[in-house]
Write a protein that holds these residues in place. Structure first.
Motif, PDB file in Angstrom:
ATOM      1  N   THR A 142      53.779  29.462  28.053  1.00  0.00           N
ATOM      2  CA  THR A 142      54.334  29.120  29.369  1.00  0.00           C
ATOM      3  C   THR A 142      53.490  28.099  30.117  1.00  0.00           C
ATOM      4  O   THR A 142      53.712  27.863  31.307  1.00  0.00           O
ATOM      5  N   ARG A 143      52.551  27.483  29.451  1.00  0.00           N
ATOM      6  CA  ARG A 143      51.732  26.464  30.106  1.00  0.00           C
ATOM      7  C   ARG A 143      52.570  25.220  30.387  1.00  0.00           C
ATOM      8  O   ARG A 143      53.489  24.899  29.632  1.00  0.00           O
ATOM      9  N   PRO A 144      52.246  24.496  31.458  1.00  0.00           N
ATOM     10  CA  PRO A 144      53.056  23.324  31.828  1.00  0.00           C
ATOM     11  C   PRO A 144      53.145  22.273  30.728  1.00  0.00           C
ATOM     12  O   PRO A 144      54.192  21.632  30.572  1.00  0.00           O
ATOM     13  N   PHE A 145      52.074  22.099  29.954  1.00  0.00           N
ATOM     14  CA  PHE A 145      52.097  21.074  28.910  1.00  0.00           C
ATOM     15  C   PHE A 145      53.137  21.414  27.842  1.00  0.00           C
ATOM     16  O   PHE A 145      53.871  20.536  27.377  1.00  0.00           O
ATOM     17  N   ILE A 170      55.807  23.337  28.196  1.00  0.00           N
ATOM     18  CA  ILE A 170      57.138  23.195  28.783  1.00  0.00           C
ATOM     19  C   ILE A 170      57.537  21.721  28.840  1.00  0.00           C
ATOM     20  O   ILE A 170      58.688  21.359  28.543  1.00  0.00           O
ATOM     21  N   TRP A 171      56.587  20.862  29.197  1.00  0.00           N
ATOM     22  CA  TRP A 171      56.855  19.417  29.227  1.00  0.00           C
ATOM     23  C   TRP A 171      57.193  18.889  27.837  1.00  0.00           C
ATOM     24  O   TRP A 171      58.100  18.070  27.675  1.00  0.00           O
ATOM     25  N   MET A 172      56.464  19.364  26.808  1.00  0.00           N
ATOM     26  CA  MET A 172      56.720  18.922  25.433  1.00  0.00           C
ATOM     27  C   MET A 172      58.075  19.422  24.929  1.00  0.00           C
ATOM     28  O   MET A 172      58.787  18.699  24.224  1.00  0.00           O
ATOM     29  N   LYS A 173      58.438  20.663  25.273  1.00  0.00           N
ATOM     30  CA  LYS A 173      59.736  21.195  24.862  1.00  0.00           C
ATOM     31  C   LYS A 173      60.891  20.350  25.400  1.00  0.00           C
ATOM     32  O   LYS A 173      61.905  20.141  24.734  1.00  0.00           O
ATOM     33  N   GLN A 174      60.730  19.872  26.610  1.00  0.00           N
ATOM     34  CA  GLN A 174      61.788  19.098  27.238  1.00  0.00           C
ATOM     35  C   GLN A 174      61.877  17.678  26.699  1.00  0.00           C
ATOM     36  O   GLN A 174      62.941  17.061  26.765  1.00  0.00           O
ATOM     37  N   ARG A 175      60.791  17.152  26.143  1.00  0.00           N
ATOM     38  CA  ARG A 175      60.760  15.739  25.751  1.00  0.00           C
ATOM     39  C   ARG A 175      60.503  15.520  24.267  1.00  0.00           C
ATOM     40  O   ARG A 175      60.332  14.380  23.834  1.00  0.00           O
TER      41      ARG A 175
END
Length: 311
Positions: free
Chosen positions: A115-118, A120-125
């Motif tokens: 659940t770390r922001p990095f 989540i950012w990678m999952k989206q992009r």
């Protein structure tokens, strides 16, 4: 003079490379068929197409070089042939390692539940980043192969004519320095995807283990398909990581020029290096239902003529 043990290892390496071509051909066929007719290619298919294509070419080149080493050693020792083969090997080897590392990263991003922001950012992009990741890998592999293409790697002088007497010591020192520099360059270029693959695999295994323990605590005694799937995924990732590390260790031994040409030890490294990508391919086929289905159909069609002739 090639010993019988070295000849056996080289023959095994040729057979393993042939099996690798067949396995990667199956992966390439399934992945390419998924992309045909679709407007957008999935990042998984792009990685698998790149990985299987590079390995097919690498296995084909390995078979050619091994046959030349066994049956036409004088041709393999020619300077132009040596330079071309080493340049192609470095490029294909480095790109294959990068593609395998990106596959591990893709598995980690898609499957791990951090659940770390990095993350989540990678999952989206990740879908938009994969093409650039593959292109960067090709450029990096090309840069690593440039010194070999410029004939700075003078390892062939170890078994060709001796150096002239004039300034021979200075030429040997220069060539040794060039060789040492290139060894460090290749080790660095191959260590980067190794580190990336190890980190992503460890994170994925950790995430899968946490989920597996939670499922075991909540299990009701019946066989849980999700639990079995997680256990199978852990085994697959662990085996992929073992193949990757073993291949990297053998590669460093060959790049360091520790063994003499076509010695028993070098032949063992050649056989192991041919076996690791093939084993990696078999694990990928076993862990993907689409790959398994095509493999089963090919096996069924090859067995059918034997059954009809026996009747």
């Amino acid at each position: 003079m090639v010993t019988s043990f070295a000849l056996l290892c080289l023959s095994i390496a040729i057979i393993e490379s042939m099996a690798g071509i067949l396995g990667n051909g199956i992966i390439l066929a399934v992945s390419a068929s998924s992309c045909i007719g679709s407007k957008t290619w999935s990042p998984y298919d792009m990685i698998m197409i790149s990985l299987s294509s590079s390995r097919i070419i690498l296995h084909s080149g390995t078979i050619l070089v091994l046959f030349m080493s066994i049956f036409s050693e004088h041709l393999y020792r020619e300077e132009n042939v040596f330079v071309v083969s080493n340049t192609a090997f470095i490029f294909l080897n480095c790109s294959g390692l990068w593609f395998g590392a990106w596959l591990s990263v893709f598995y980690c991003i898609k499957v791990a539940s951090f659940t770390r922001p990095f993350f989540i950012w990678m999952k989206q992009r990740i879908a938009r980043l994969v093409p650039w990741m593959l292109l960067t890998s090709c450029l990096h592999s090309f840069a690593a192969a440039i010194p070999f293409a410029l004939d700075l790697y003078n390892g062939h002088n170890n078994f060709t004519a001796s150096l002239p007497m004039t300034n021979s010591s200075a030429m040997r020192i220069t060539r040794k320095d060039n060789l040492t520099l290139l060894i460090y360059l290749c080790e660095a270029s191959t260590a980067l995807p190794l580190i990336l693959s190890v980190v992503s695999s460890v994170l994925l295994i950790r995430s899968l283990l946490v989920h597996t323990r939670q499922m075991q605590n909540n299990a009701s005694g019946f066989r849980d398909p999700s639990l079995e799937a997680h256990t199978s995924a852990i085994k697959s990732v662990c085996s992929l990581l073992i193949f990757y590390i073993t291949y990297f260790a053998c590669l460093l031994l060959l790049l360091s020029n520790t063994f003499s040409f076509l010695s028993d030890a070098q032949s063992v490294c050649e056989a192991v290096m041919a076996a690791c990508p093939t084993g990696h391919t078999l694990v990928l086929i076993w862990s993907n239902p689409k790959f398994r289905e095509l493999t089963a159909r090919i096996w069924h069609h090859t067995k059918c003529p034997l059954r009809t002739t026996s009747m």
